[in-house]
Every structure is written in structure tokens, then in C-alpha cells.
Write a protein that holds these residues in place. Sequence first.
Motif, PDB file in Angstrom:
ATOM      1  N   PRO A  94      62.159  38.960  76.147  1.00 43.75           N
ATOM      2  CA  PRO A  94      62.088  40.242  76.871  1.00 43.75           C
ATOM      3  C   PRO A  94      63.461  40.677  77.377  1.00 43.75           C
ATOM      4  O   PRO A  94      64.285  39.848  77.772  1.00 43.75           O
ATOM      5  CB  PRO A  94      61.132  39.949  78.037  1.00 43.75           C
ATOM      6  CG  PRO A  94      61.065  38.468  78.161  1.00 43.75           C
ATOM      7  CD  PRO A  94      61.384  37.900  76.819  1.00 43.75           C
ATOM      8  N   MET A 115      62.549  45.249  80.449  1.00 42.75           N
ATOM      9  CA  MET A 115      61.145  44.811  80.377  1.00 42.75           C
ATOM     10  C   MET A 115      60.775  43.950  81.588  1.00 42.75           C
ATOM     11  O   MET A 115      59.690  44.099  82.168  1.00 42.75           O
ATOM     12  CB  MET A 115      60.896  44.016  79.088  1.00 42.75           C
ATOM     13  CG  MET A 115      60.881  44.839  77.826  1.00 42.75           C
ATOM     14  SD  MET A 115      60.719  43.766  76.358  1.00 42.75           S
ATOM     15  CE  MET A 115      60.998  44.961  75.056  1.00 42.75           C
ATOM     16  N   GLY A 150      58.034  44.944  84.349  1.00 39.82           N
ATOM     17  CA  GLY A 150      56.909  44.029  84.534  1.00 39.82           C
ATOM     18  C   GLY A 150      56.775  43.560  85.967  1.00 39.82           C
ATOM     19  O   GLY A 150      55.665  43.553  86.534  1.00 39.82           O
ATOM     20  N   THR A 191      52.805  44.332  81.585  1.00 38.97           N
ATOM     21  CA  THR A 191      53.830  44.459  80.549  1.00 38.97           C
ATOM     22  C   THR A 191      53.897  45.911  80.071  1.00 38.97           C
ATOM     23  O   THR A 191      52.878  46.602  80.049  1.00 38.97           O
ATOM     24  CB  THR A 191      53.515  43.549  79.337  1.00 38.97           C
ATOM     25  OG1 THR A 191      52.211  43.882  78.835  1.00 38.97           O
ATOM     26  CG2 THR A 191      53.538  42.090  79.717  1.00 38.97           C
ATOM     27  N   GLU A 226      53.624  49.020  77.881  1.00 36.49           N
ATOM     28  CA  GLU A 226      52.766  49.294  76.726  1.00 36.49           C
ATOM     29  C   GLU A 226      53.583  49.737  75.512  1.00 36.49           C
ATOM     30  O   GLU A 226      54.439  50.608  75.622  1.00 36.49           O
ATOM     31  CB  GLU A 226      51.747  50.399  77.078  1.00 36.49           C
ATOM     32  CG  GLU A 226      50.569  49.927  77.907  1.00 36.49           C
ATOM     33  CD  GLU A 226      49.708  48.901  77.193  1.00 36.49           C
ATOM     34  OE1 GLU A 226      49.447  49.081  75.988  1.00 36.49           O
ATOM     35  OE2 GLU A 226      49.324  47.908  77.827  1.00 36.49           O
ATOM     36  N   CYS A 243      56.805  46.131  73.536  1.00 38.78           N
ATOM     37  CA  CYS A 243      57.042  44.681  73.451  1.00 38.78           C
ATOM     38  C   CYS A 243      56.517  44.106  72.142  1.00 38.78           C
ATOM     39  O   CYS A 243      55.441  44.483  71.684  1.00 38.78           O
ATOM     40  CB  CYS A 243      56.336  43.942  74.586  1.00 38.78           C
ATOM     41  SG  CYS A 243      57.000  44.267  76.219  1.00 38.78           S
ATOM     42  N   GLN A 245      57.626  38.773  73.080  1.00 39.58           N
ATOM     43  CA  GLN A 245      58.153  39.308  74.342  1.00 39.58           C
ATOM     44  C   GLN A 245      57.030  39.486  75.365  1.00 39.58           C
ATOM     45  O   GLN A 245      57.180  39.140  76.532  1.00 39.58           O
ATOM     46  CB  GLN A 245      58.846  40.648  74.085  1.00 39.58           C
ATOM     47  CG  GLN A 245      60.170  40.540  73.347  1.00 39.58           C
ATOM     48  CD  GLN A 245      60.705  41.892  72.912  1.00 39.58           C
ATOM     49  OE1 GLN A 245      59.944  42.801  72.576  1.00 39.58           O
ATOM     50  NE2 GLN A 245      62.025  42.035  72.914  1.00 39.58           N
ATOM     51  N   LYS A 246      55.902  39.990  74.897  1.00 38.46           N
ATOM     52  CA  LYS A 246      54.742  40.230  75.765  1.00 38.46           C
ATOM     53  C   LYS A 246      54.241  38.912  76.367  1.00 38.46           C
ATOM     54  O   LYS A 246      53.978  38.819  77.570  1.00 38.46           O
ATOM     55  CB  LYS A 246      53.630  40.907  74.949  1.00 38.46           C
ATOM     56  CG  LYS A 246      52.434  41.376  75.766  1.00 38.46           C
ATOM     57  CD  LYS A 246      51.497  42.207  74.877  1.00 38.46           C
ATOM     58  CE  LYS A 246      50.389  42.872  75.672  1.00 38.46           C
ATOM     59  NZ  LYS A 246      49.376  41.962  76.158  1.00 38.46           N
ATOM     60  N   GLN A 247      54.130  37.884  75.513  1.00 36.13           N
ATOM     61  CA  GLN A 247      53.617  36.592  75.967  1.00 36.13           C
ATOM     62  C   GLN A 247      54.540  35.966  77.019  1.00 36.13           C
ATOM     63  O   GLN A 247      54.088  35.465  78.048  1.00 36.13           O
ATOM     64  CB  GLN A 247      53.457  35.640  74.773  1.00 36.13           C
ATOM     65  CG  GLN A 247      52.678  34.381  75.104  1.00 36.13           C
ATOM     66  CD  GLN A 247      52.507  33.475  73.897  1.00 36.13           C
ATOM     67  OE1 GLN A 247      53.324  33.464  72.991  1.00 36.13           O
ATOM     68  NE2 GLN A 247      51.439  32.699  73.897  1.00 36.13           N
ATOM     69  N   GLU A 274      54.301  38.001  80.294  1.00 39.79           N
ATOM     70  CA  GLU A 274      53.046  37.702  81.000  1.00 39.79           C
ATOM     71  C   GLU A 274      53.120  36.347  81.691  1.00 39.79           C
ATOM     72  O   GLU A 274      52.614  36.165  82.805  1.00 39.79           O
ATOM     73  CB  GLU A 274      51.871  37.726  80.011  1.00 39.79           C
ATOM     74  CG  GLU A 274      51.455  39.137  79.610  1.00 39.79           C
ATOM     75  CD  GLU A 274      50.397  39.139  78.508  1.00 39.79           C
ATOM     76  OE1 GLU A 274      50.125  38.052  77.930  1.00 39.79           O
ATOM     77  OE2 GLU A 274      49.855  40.235  78.218  1.00 39.79           O
TER      78      GLU A 274
END
Length: 481
Positions: free
Chosen positions: A353, A357, A361, A367, A369, A372, A376-378, A381
Motif C-alpha cells: 500500500p 492508501m 485507511g 480501504t 474502493e 487497491c 495492497q487491500k489485504q 486491512e
Amino acid sequence: MTNKELIKQNLENYFGYTSFRNGQEEAVLAALEGRHTLVMLPTGTGKSICYQLTGYCLNGLVVIVSPLLSLMQDQVEQLKLNGEKRVAAINSLMDVQEKEWVLKHLSQYKFIFLSPEMLHQEYVMAYLTKVPIGLFVIDEAHCISQWGLDFRPDYLDLGLVRTQLNFPLTMALTATATKRVREEILASLYIDDKNTKEIVYSVDRSNIAFSTIICDRDKNQHLMNQIEKLKKPGIIYFSSKKTADEIAELIRSKTTIVAESYHSDIESEDKIKIQQQFVHDEIDIICATSAFGMGINKSNIRFVIHYHLPGSPEAYLQEVGRCGRDGKPSLALLLYEKGDSMIQFRLQEDTLPTVEMLEYGYKKGVTPEGSCSPSQKQLLENYLKSNLSIEIAKQQIKSRIVYKQQQLYYMIDYAETSSCKRRFLLHYFEEKLESKPDSCCSNCNLEIADYYGESDLKQKISSQNEKNWEETLNALFLIGK
């Protein structure tokens, strides 16, 4: 009966082997003494026997945490082929009813494979805490370390999982981990150093020779020239799914070689079919991304070619380690061109990320929308679920970027070095080359022509044709009647 006698007897009874490979006996004996183990053995040298044999010698359930569905499925199938029916994999491929049934009947199983995500499910943990666990296994344990190959944020909670399961006897397995990564694995799992044994063997596989061909806008020409001559089967690795497809098509259109591409966009059913065809010598060459290879039980792969520069020495040794598992001479060939590193730099950018980001976050609690990548999202989170401050998160990401760049620069140096390539790779893992094999590397008088020959598939067809002619002649002249 001593533990040594017991494991020798069980090795033959359950697996049909009469002797151990390096590190296996040591790992099993340490576990039977009640010690946690961190086992680092080269790719393709039988790490799975370490936990399976230990499991057969202990009471209780063996829980195996595995990062890939294909790896899980392969291990389950291998155990079933060996006659073990008390095995299941709990993962996203199972429907709700199947999961429920297996979890309610855990006491009837010996081996349960789980993805780390499954251990985040409260109802799964509730069932696991009700049964005695003889051994807790983490396969591909380098995924735990943020410095390791294939870092997986969902692996970070495994220390907490061990706590909830009342600190079961644990075995962590990997093929490529530096000292720094091994230290982080043990710390992350909350494993007591005093009651832990590290079984660490060299990453070197003497039957694999290393070669690099320097290309200058003629990579496809070099590739086609080599694959037509090299003894097959083989794997060609790519960093791009599109290029993997294009080269597989090029091979099919220009040669009689049977080639297929394999990556994350291929349908699950087709993936399984391609894997099975490759395992049974019905496909000569697989053009794959890194998605292919883990859990593929095939010993006669004669070469691994890298069309693109791998991102790290760990990734490179993991992938080339899929050839020559039968101990016969095999080739690891890198096709290198100036500028090849750019695709890896782009991939690295899509993995972690950005500062923007992280700030979004932490401020919004979600995250962003659409902007990502899944990786990157994982990671983002995971940071949001942790108690880490944004400053620490930024520092960790920055350190990770620098480390990944260092790994990539090492691979560039490997491609361009005029010194011994085997020695160069071993140096990264803080190892020394004790004895140089006759076929070492392209900087040590290696002859690639030594690896040329007919493919197993062509030999198979030729043998079948001979057999068919024999049968035809026998029928014509009533031979043997």
C-alpha cells in the motif's frame, strides 16, 4: 522400542521407504522428544514426510496450515494414495455442509489441512479447541515473515492461534529462509527458543546447473532455440500472464512440442487438467507464472527457464528447485536482458500500500474502493485490524520496499556476474560452497548441450508405437497362439 526404531519402522510401513533423506530423521526425532522444530530443507527433498511421519508416531490430530489450495489438495491426494483415509482439507472449495460435517467429526481424522484464513473463523477455532492436537504444522513458514518470500499478512496471527490452542507441539517448514527470516518465524509463532531445534540444511542442489544467457532484443529466438533441443519436460516461468499465453501459443505454432500456459486467469477445472497432464508426461512444457509448481509432485522435470528476472533469490531457488527432484542432472536457465528489472519494480509497487492508501485507511477505517490491488487491500486491512500506529505502519512499509529492492538488485547482480553463479546464490543465504559439482554454472565451463535430448513424452509415444507394431505383427502371424 526406541523412537529411532519406531520411526524407521513407520517410514517403511506408511511410505514404503527404507532410508531417510537429509534432515528428515533429525526433524522427526526432535519432535518426538517434545521439541518444537523449524525445518529448512531444499525444495523437493521431502519436507512433508517430516510432519506426516511425526503425526503417525504421536496421538492426536495433526493440523497443517498451508498457504495454497493447490498445495493442500496435492498433499491430501498423496496421503490418500498412500492409503490414508483420515485426511481432509478445510478451505473455500468445501461447501458449508461438508465443512460442518468434518468439523463435527474431527476426532475421526488424523490430518486436517487448513488455510490461514480458516483459522480466523471463530466456529473453526471453537471445534479445534475441543480436540487434542498432537502436532501443529506451518507449511511454507517463510510466509510468516515480512522479510520472507510470499509474505502473507494472514500468517501473522498464527502465534495468537497457537495461544488459543494451548501452545501445541509445533513444526514450521520452509525451503528458503535467511537467518533473519528464521528468527522472525520463531518470534511470530511465540515459540520458546530453549525448547526449539532448528534443522537447517543447505539450499544447494548439486544436480541443478545454473546458466544465464544474455539477450539483446532476441529473447524469443534464444528461448525457441533452447527448448527445441533441451530434454523435456520443463517449466518456463514468466512475470506476465499475457506473455505466458503468447509464448505457449508461439511454441505450439512453430514446433511439435506440446505446451500449455498456466496462471491465475485459467479456470480451476482447466488448471487441474493441465496439472494432471503435465504430471503424466502428456505435456512437454508449461508456460507459467509463479502460481504453478507448489505441490506438483513430479520428479522428472529436466529444466526450469526464467523468461523474466525473478524478484528475489528466494523466489528463484524455490522455482528452479522444481526440476531434478529425481536426482538426475537438470538445468536452471535465466534469459536476461538489460531493463528486465522494470517489470519487477512495477510488480513491487502493486504489492504494498502507498502512503496515500495508509492515510486514507487510517482516517476512514476502510480501504479505498477500486484503487487497491488484492495484495495492497489485504495488507491495509491487516494494519487497520492491528493496534499499530500509522507512523509504525509507514515505517514498516518503507523498510519492506527497501528490502524488496535489495533482493531485486541481488538478482540483477546474479544475472550479470562473471563469477561462479552457484557460489553467488549461496552467499545470499550466508552459505559457502563446500564442493563444486562438475556441472556447476555457465561461468564454470558448463556445457548446455549436455542437457539436450528427447522428451519423456516423445519417448513414451515412440515406445507405445513400438508396442503397437509388436501387437499388430503378433496378431498377423498368430505369434504366441
